[in-house]
Design an enzyme around this catalytic site. Structure first.
Site, PDB file in Angstrom:
ATOM      1  N   SER A 106       4.728 -51.953  21.554  1.00  0.00           N
ATOM      2  CA  SER A 106       5.825 -52.886  21.793  1.00  0.00           C
ATOM      3  C   SER A 106       7.134 -52.104  21.728  1.00  0.00           C
ATOM      4  O   SER A 106       7.149 -50.947  21.302  1.00  0.00           O
ATOM      5  CB  SER A 106       5.795 -53.975  20.720  1.00  0.00           C
ATOM      6  OG  SER A 106       6.797 -54.932  20.929  1.00  0.00           O
ATOM      7  N   LYS A 107       8.212 -52.684  22.148  1.00  0.00           N
ATOM      8  CA  LYS A 107       9.525 -52.042  21.987  1.00  0.00           C
ATOM      9  C   LYS A 107      10.598 -53.090  22.171  1.00  0.00           C
ATOM     10  O   LYS A 107      10.411 -54.060  22.898  1.00  0.00           O
ATOM     11  CB  LYS A 107       9.702 -50.947  23.050  1.00  0.00           C
ATOM     12  CG  LYS A 107      10.745 -49.915  22.679  1.00  0.00           C
ATOM     13  CD  LYS A 107      10.187 -48.925  21.697  1.00  0.00           C
ATOM     14  CE  LYS A 107      11.096 -47.767  21.442  1.00  0.00           C
ATOM     15  NZ  LYS A 107      10.343 -46.615  20.936  1.00  0.00           N
TER      16      LYS A 107
END
Ligand code: GLU
Length: 476
Positions: A106-107
């Site tokens: 994720s980011k």
């Protein structure tokens, strides 16, 4: 400036992924399933600052949930955009799989220049962003666990953790909702320098592999090697500091936003960093020769380049002119896909980002485990280890004495041997082991297959294979 034919960051990552997936026999559809980003949430929220409402745009992208929680930093920068966040989220998926950290990728990012705001304002903005993400479970100890990235650090993580706890007052594991927190807010020793340490361990391991060094036309050890570091942020600073003070490498050039410093005898990294922290610029730093024009900084003669700033800095415009033998990607995506091909053709070895900068997420994993177990690493064993070790030392000395020998164990040895491992020693050991094992796996693939011409390709192959096997285990 990017040339027209240069792909976007996400396209670059996808191109590199495709080069590897082509070599694998994945079941139909799985190739797309792994590559495609699951979801990207965009939020626009208003915050009242200086008497007027300002609107901010933020993102949290979830690339792959084959393992949960998903993991990845939150970046504060003006340049943040959906393409970038998705590329970074994908890299997190591949990175975690490669170094065997049980997280999906994720980011997040907020379009903001943190330097334009006072601390109190930044706290309000960060808390509000955290609120928006937490209420959609995009911050959650068992689903999505952010961490620091460019423009954020311990302070922001502490605000996020606190915001989450306020919203989930009965959640016993609330501290595990984010990593990279300060020690007194549930953090772990060694997290701040973890990515830089990881770069050091990665390079040390590379220099243990004679065949790999030969491919890069490098000889000897890290001592005396000329290194260019781009970006003296958290990652670049720690990597440069450790390599120069502990491995005797020469940091011959440090490139920053407003120019570069050059010193053929090696820069004193700590003093350069102190100057930068105090003045916000390298101008007037007399540790080396200051050159304002740093556009061609990466093209200087050297053995190793450590790009530790942003993506796309080695691209089709400058790849041909790179003179280093080895590039280790401390930043995420510093080499574009076309530049990657050019460097490969030139025989320049690249230690790829998804491996090289995995030290951060590795120690984040340790922090998350620590938060869930609610106990500091080493707390139960340290004294017991020390007691056992000193028992052995005493007994050995007694045997030496009774056997009539004059030799005794040296005080230095006794001191080193007797000490039990505390949290920092255990974190370093876990990080070192992770970096060494992952390098060995990549190197083995690189050296044993004719169709694998780079460490990056080897890294992608290992990573995709591992993700695919997780899907297979789920029956997909
Ligand atoms: N932002 C770091 C990275 O790109 C750390 C991520 C984490 O610790 O979750 O790997």
């Amino acid at each position: 400036m990017k040339n027209n034919t240069e792909p976007t960051f996400r396209q670059s990552v996808d191109t590199m992924y495709n080069r590897a997936s082509r070599l694998l026999d994945l079941s139909p559809g799985l190739e797309d399933k792994i590559r495609i980003c699951n979801a990207t949430y965009t939020v626009r929220f208003g915050v009242r600052l200086k008497g007027k409402i300002q609107t901010f745009t933020g993102y949290r992208s979830v690339h792959s949930e084959h393992i949960e929680p998903v993991k990845g930093g939150i970046r504060f920068a003006k340049s943040v955009n959906q393409d970038e966040v998705e590329a970074l989220a994908a890299l997190m998926t591949y990175k975690c799989a490669l170094v065997e950290i049980p997280f999906g990728g994720s980011k997040g990012g907020l379009c903001i220049d943190p330097r334009e705001y006072k601390d109190e304002e930044l706290e309000i903005i960060t808390r509000r962003f955290a609120y928006e993400l937490a209420k959609r479970d995009l911050i959650h100890p068992s689903q999505n666990v952010p961490a620091p990235d460019m423009g954020t650090g311990e302070r922001e993580m502490a605000w996020i953790a606190d915001q989450y706890s306020r919203m989930n007052t009965t959640e016993i594991n609330s501290r595990a909702c984010v990593t990279g927190k300060p020690l007194n807010a549930g953090g772990i020793s060694g997290r701040v320098e973890a990515t830089g340490r990881g770069i050091q361990y990665a390079l040390r391991e590379f220099f243990n592999h004679a065949d790999d060094m030969k491919k890069a036309k490098l000889k000897g050890t890290l001592a005396g090697k000329k290194i260019i570091v781009q970006g003296l942020g958290n990652v670049g600073y720690h990597a440069a500091l450790f390599l120069s003070t502990e491995d005797d490498a020469l940091i011959t050039s440090i490139i920053e936003k407003d120019g570069m410093l050059v010193n053929a005898k090696g820069l004193n990294v700590q003093r350069v960093f102190d100057h930068l922290t105090e003045h916000g610029s390298l101008v007037d730093c007399n540790e080396g020769k200051y050159i304002q024009e740093s556009k061609n900084g990466l093209e200087q003669e050297c053995d190793i380049i450590i790009p530790a700033a942003i993506e796309g800095v080695i691209n089709i415009d400058n790849a041909e002119n790179i003179k280093a033998s080895l590039v280790i990607e401390a930043a995420n995506g510093p080499i574009t896909a076309p530049a990657d091909e050019i460097l490969n053709k030139k025989g320049i070895v690249i230690i790829p980002d998804m491996y090289a900068n995995a030290g951060g997420v590795t120690v984040s994993y340790f922090e998350w485990v620590k938060n869930l177990s609610h106990i500091r690493f080493g707390r139960m064993r340290r004294r017991q280890e020390e007691t056992r070790n000193s028992l052995l030392v005493k007994e050995l000395n007694r045997i030496l004495k009774t056997s009539g020998l004059k030799t005794r164990l040296s005080n230095e040895f006794i001191k080193k041997y007797s000490e039990g491992a505390g949290e920092i020693e255990l974190v370093r050991s876990g990080l070192d082991d992770t970096m060494v094992s992952a390098y060995q796996a990549m190197s083995e693939v690189w050296n044993s297959r004719d169709d694998v011409d780079s460490l990056r390709l080897a890294a992608y192959l290992l990573s995709i294979e591992r993700i695919a096997s997780t899907y297979h285990a789920k029956g997909l």
